[in-house]
Scaffold this motif. Structure first.
Motif, short mmCIF file in Angstrom:
data_model
loop_
_atom_site.label_atom_id
_atom_site.label_comp_id
_atom_site.label_asym_id
_atom_site.label_seq_id
_atom_site.Cartn_x
_atom_site.Cartn_y
_atom_site.Cartn_z
N LYS A 134 29.57 -12.91 24.86
CA LYS A 134 29.61 -14.34 25.17
C LYS A 134 30.15 -14.59 26.57
CE LYS A 134 31.16 -18.78 23.29
NZ LYS A 134 31.90 -19.44 22.18
N THR A 135 31.23 -13.88 26.92
CA THR A 135 31.80 -14.04 28.25
C THR A 135 30.85 -13.52 29.32
OG1 THR A 135 33.99 -13.73 27.27
CG2 THR A 135 33.85 -13.58 29.66
N LEU A 136 30.15 -12.46 29.01
CA LEU A 136 29.16 -11.91 29.93
C LEU A 136 28.10 -12.95 30.27
CD1 LEU A 136 28.19 -9.33 31.42
CD2 LEU A 136 26.85 -8.79 29.39
N ALA A 176 39.12 -18.43 25.41
CA ALA A 176 39.80 -19.42 24.58
C ALA A 176 41.27 -19.45 24.99
CB ALA A 176 39.66 -19.09 23.10
N THR A 177 41.96 -20.51 24.60
CA THR A 177 43.36 -20.67 24.98
C THR A 177 44.21 -19.46 24.59
OG1 THR A 177 43.19 -23.07 24.69
CG2 THR A 177 45.40 -22.12 24.69
N GLY A 178 44.94 -18.93 25.57
CA GLY A 178 45.85 -17.83 25.33
C GLY A 178 45.21 -16.46 25.22
N LYS A 179 43.89 -16.35 25.38
CA LYS A 179 43.20 -15.07 25.21
C LYS A 179 43.05 -14.33 26.54
CE LYS A 179 42.44 -15.61 20.79
NZ LYS A 179 43.14 -14.74 19.81
N LYS A 180 42.95 -13.00 26.44
CA LYS A 180 42.63 -12.16 27.58
C LYS A 180 41.15 -11.79 27.46
CE LYS A 180 47.28 -10.12 27.88
NZ LYS A 180 48.08 -8.87 27.83
N ALA A 181 40.31 -12.65 28.02
CA ALA A 181 38.87 -12.50 27.82
C ALA A 181 38.21 -11.56 28.82
CB ALA A 181 38.20 -13.87 27.89
N VAL A 182 38.87 -11.31 29.95
CA VAL A 182 38.30 -10.45 30.99
C VAL A 182 39.34 -9.41 31.41
CG1 VAL A 182 37.19 -10.32 33.25
CG2 VAL A 182 36.93 -12.39 31.86
#
Length: 236
Positions: A134-136, A176-182
């Motif tokens: 999704k982030t990609l 999302a809030t508080g997440k380490k997405a990358v």
């Protein structure tokens, strides 16, 4: 780096915490001592596994190589489980690189800032971004002021953003809030100790039910040597 071992005993990997320093010395002057300093990363392989019970009628009457099918899906199951645990360890150990501009989106500037928050030696050694699907997709749609996509699709090699490779990892969180997405960094600093995959087959354990059990186990542990080598983009 995967370290394949014959046993699941604990293993300590020495890591540098500081290098020796060199300084100019005039002729005839004493040369100063400068020792490097070390720490260690402790890896303690733990067991991951499962058993697939299969009725013997199915084994003999399937009409296709059912053991090949079992092996394929077992590899998939073990692979996802190990990737999930290794990614969780990596996310927990990664340094705090950059806080995103907003909780629900990432910008090109955020990604560039993240890359240059990582230790320079690690960044120049072949570092790259790591994100989930999704982030990609969100990064793929980033554009410059002229409407040109910033993401470069690779042919026979990883895709790139800002000149750095982009790797897809389904175990990472979405934005999302508080997440380490990358994540960004040199993933060779991730050390994995394992005894490899062990496969066993037994008809005795399920003798009363005329069933054959296929057991798959994998002992593994992982860790990051330096938090400065892999950092995370954190959503506020």
């Amino acid at each position: 780096e995967v370290i394949l071992r014959n046993s699941g005993n604990d293993i300590r990997i020495p890591i540098y915490t500081a290098f020796s320093t060199a300084s100019a010395v005039s002729a005839g002057s004493a040369i100063s001592e400068s020792n490097p300093t070390f720490d260690s990363l402790l890896l303690q392989p733990a067991k991951t596994g499962f058993i697939i019970p299969v009725a013997n009628e199915l084994v003999s009457d399937a009409g296709f190589d059912i053991e090949a099918v079992i092996a394929e899906q077992a590899g998939n199951a073990i692979g996802y489980a190990i990737n999930s645990s290794t990614t969780s360890t990596l996310v927990g150990a990664a340094g705090s690189g950059v806080t995103a501009s907003t909780a629900t989106a990432i910008s090109a500037d955020n990604l560039i800032d993240l890359a240059y928050s990582v230790d320079g030696a690690a960044r120049m050694a072949g570092a790259g971004y790591m994100v989930n699907t999704k982030t990609l997709g969100a990064i793929r749609k980033l554009k410059d002021t002229a409407g040109n996509y910033l993401y470069q699709v690779g042919v026979g090699q990883p895709d790139t953003f800002a000149g750095f490779a982009v790797y897809e990892n389904p175990a990472l969180d979405s934005v999302a809030t508080g997440k380490k997405a990358v994540l960004f960094g040199d993933y060779r600093s991730v050390k994995i100790a394992t005894t490899g995959l062990d496969v066993a087959v037994s008809s005795d354990a399920y003798f009363a039910n005329d069933v054959t059990g296929y057991r798959f186990t994998y002992r593994v542990d992982s860790g990051l040597t330096h938090s400065s080598h892999v950092k995370a983009l954190i959503q506020p």
